[in-house]
Design a protein around this motif. Structure first.
Motif, PDB file in Angstrom:
ATOM      1  N   GLY A 232       0.813  -1.209   0.000  1.00 55.84           N
ATOM      2  CA  GLY A 232       0.000   0.000   0.000  1.00 55.84           C
ATOM      3  C   GLY A 232       0.847   1.259   0.000  1.00 55.84           C
ATOM      4  N   TRP A 233       1.974   1.229   0.744  1.00 52.88           N
ATOM      5  CA  TRP A 233       2.893   2.366   0.737  1.00 52.88           C
ATOM      6  C   TRP A 233       3.528   2.540  -0.633  1.00 52.88           C
ATOM      7  N   LEU A 234       3.882   1.427  -1.254  1.00 52.75           N
ATOM      8  CA  LEU A 234       4.486   1.535  -2.575  1.00 52.75           C
ATOM      9  C   LEU A 234       3.471   2.066  -3.588  1.00 52.75           C
ATOM     10  N   ALA A 235       2.209   1.649  -3.449  1.00 54.13           N
ATOM     11  CA  ALA A 235       1.160   2.181  -4.319  1.00 54.13           C
ATOM     12  C   ALA A 235       1.042   3.694  -4.168  1.00 54.13           C
ATOM     13  N   GLN A 236       1.236   4.200  -2.949  1.00 53.83           N
ATOM     14  CA  GLN A 236       1.220   5.652  -2.734  1.00 53.83           C
ATOM     15  C   GLN A 236       2.304   6.333  -3.554  1.00 53.83           C
ATOM     16  N   ALA A 237       3.495   5.753  -3.583  1.00 57.62           N
ATOM     17  CA  ALA A 237       4.599   6.343  -4.346  1.00 57.62           C
ATOM     18  C   ALA A 237       4.275   6.358  -5.835  1.00 57.62           C
ATOM     19  N   LEU A 238       3.711   5.269  -6.337  1.00 60.28           N
ATOM     20  CA  LEU A 238       3.346   5.217  -7.750  1.00 60.28           C
ATOM     21  C   LEU A 238       2.292   6.270  -8.082  1.00 60.28           C
ATOM     22  N   ALA A 239       1.304   6.409  -7.195  1.00 62.16           N
ATOM     23  CA  ALA A 239       0.221   7.366  -7.427  1.00 62.16           C
ATOM     24  C   ALA A 239       0.699   8.810  -7.319  1.00 62.16           C
ATOM     25  N   ALA A 240       1.809   9.053  -6.631  1.00 63.75           N
ATOM     26  CA  ALA A 240       2.289  10.418  -6.415  1.00 63.75           C
ATOM     27  C   ALA A 240       2.973  11.008  -7.643  1.00 63.75           C
ATOM     28  N   VAL A 241       3.332  10.175  -8.611  1.00 61.04           N
ATOM     29  CA  VAL A 241       3.943  10.678  -9.847  1.00 61.04           C
ATOM     30  C   VAL A 241       2.825  11.126 -10.784  1.00 61.04           C
ATOM     31  N   PRO A 242       2.776  12.394 -11.163  1.00 55.40           N
ATOM     32  CA  PRO A 242       1.700  12.870 -12.031  1.00 55.40           C
ATOM     33  C   PRO A 242       1.608  12.057 -13.325  1.00 55.40           C
ATOM     34  N   ASP A 243       0.409  11.594 -13.626  1.00 50.72           N
ATOM     35  CA  ASP A 243       0.132  10.756 -14.798  1.00 50.72           C
ATOM     36  C   ASP A 243       0.735   9.362 -14.690  1.00 50.72           C
ATOM     37  N   GLY A 244       1.386   9.066 -13.563  1.00 49.45           N
ATOM     38  CA  GLY A 244       1.917   7.729 -13.331  1.00 49.45           C
ATOM     39  C   GLY A 244       3.265   7.498 -13.978  1.00 49.45           C
ATOM     40  N   PRO A 245       4.086   6.647 -13.370  1.00 51.21           N
ATOM     41  CA  PRO A 245       5.406   6.344 -13.951  1.00 51.21           C
ATOM     42  C   PRO A 245       5.284   5.334 -15.086  1.00 51.21           C
ATOM     43  N   GLU A 246       5.896   5.636 -16.218  1.00 50.86           N
ATOM     44  CA  GLU A 246       5.885   4.697 -17.336  1.00 50.86           C
ATOM     45  C   GLU A 246       6.897   3.573 -17.123  1.00 50.86           C
ATOM     46  N   VAL A 247       7.990   3.895 -16.446  1.00 51.01           N
ATOM     47  CA  VAL A 247       9.027   2.911 -16.137  1.00 51.01           C
ATOM     48  C   VAL A 247       9.290   2.958 -14.639  1.00 51.01           C
TER      49      VAL A 247
END
Length: 282
Positions: free
Chosen positions: A72-87
């Motif tokens: 869940g914490w890692l999902a927070q990091a992914l969600a914090a990148v605007p438009d999501g991380p492509e890589v």
């Protein structure tokens, strides 16, 4: 001089403002986003680079083990990148938390790869064994009694060997004690569960990078993981240990750049939803 320490469990920082692919880098246990500092300037200028600070980082290592759901914490990091991380580039234990997240069935049938818009993965020094029979009492003893050696390796790689062996060992033991038995159990539980991962869910192109001399996440484990994934390539970097981004930053950056270039069809250059909606369900 700014001495402020960010104690938020999860935060991300944009490191470059390129117009190319959004690349998020995730550090491992008892490390920090500084683990990427040597490699970042060697990546193409076009990349939009982001680094995360995660609960198991150096500054907050004494508290992370109480968190009930690491993915869940890692999902927070992914969600914090605007438009999501492509890589997404994940090192060591972060690679295992990421695999754990990708292994979950998501609400509404949308998997984590599609939810965050992830198009490619780079797993650096991941821990992986394909069968439960590969874990025995000697394996547990090795990782329990010699756990501090991984910390010592990280200190050596970060410092470029400027500390004496005695100092490195003393520093490593302090870090080990801050991780504590509960933290070690959280790490080893992720490792123990790798045989049950549904690797078929990792449907995006993946590069697995391993260090030739890595005594923690041995290179044969990286090769085995790549073989278990639907679309993966493995590279073993010669002369590297558990931290190839520090031991061989140029080779590491070249491998990452080449993979992103070929996967996303880019020119080679030097150079969003709330957390509870992202909560994975079995």
């Amino acid at each position: 001089m700014n001495t402020h320490i960010d104690l938020r469990p999860v935060s991300v920082e944009q490191r470059t403002d390129g117009s190319g692919p959004r690349v998020l880098l995730l550090h491992g246990l008892a490390a920090a986003d500084s683990v990427w500092e040597r490699a970042l300037p060697l990546l193409p200028d076009a990349y939009q680079l982001w680094t995360a600070r995660l609960p198991w980082r150096t500054e907050t290592i004494a508290d992370w083990d109480a968190q009930p759901n690491l993915r869940g914490w890692l999902a927070q990091a992914l969600a914090a990148v605007p438009d999501g991380p492509e890589v997404v580039v994940a090192h060591s234990m972060a690679a295992n938390v990421l695999l754990d997240l990708l292994d979950q069935k998501q609400r509404g049938g949308v998997d984590a790869l599609r939810r965050f818009g992830i198009r490619a993965l780079v797993l650096v020094s991941p821990f992986y064994r394909s069968g439960g029979g590969e874990f025995d009492w000697s394996t547990i003893s090795y990782y329990l009694n010699d756990f501090h050696l991984i910390m010592e390796e990280g200190i050596r790689a970060h410092s470029g060997g400027r500390f004496s062996e005695d100092v490195q060992r003393a520093m490593a033991l302090r870090v080990r004690d801050r991780v504590g038995p509960y933290g070690w159990l959280r790490f080893f539980d992720l490792y123990l569960r790798t045989p049950s991962l549904d690797t078929g869910r990792v449907t995006v192109p993946t590069l697995v990078l391993a260090g030739e001399t890595d005594f923690a996440a041995r290179p044969e484990e990286g090769l085995a993981l790549a073989g278990a994934l639907p679309d993966a390539t493995a590279r073993v970097l010669p002369g590297c240990g558990h931290f190839p981004m520090l031991d061989a930053a140029e080779d590491f950056a070249a491998e990452l750049s080449s993979f992103v270039h070929s996967t996303l069809s880019l020119p080679l250059q030097r150079g969003a939803a709330p957390l509870d909606a992202l909560e994975p369900q079995r």
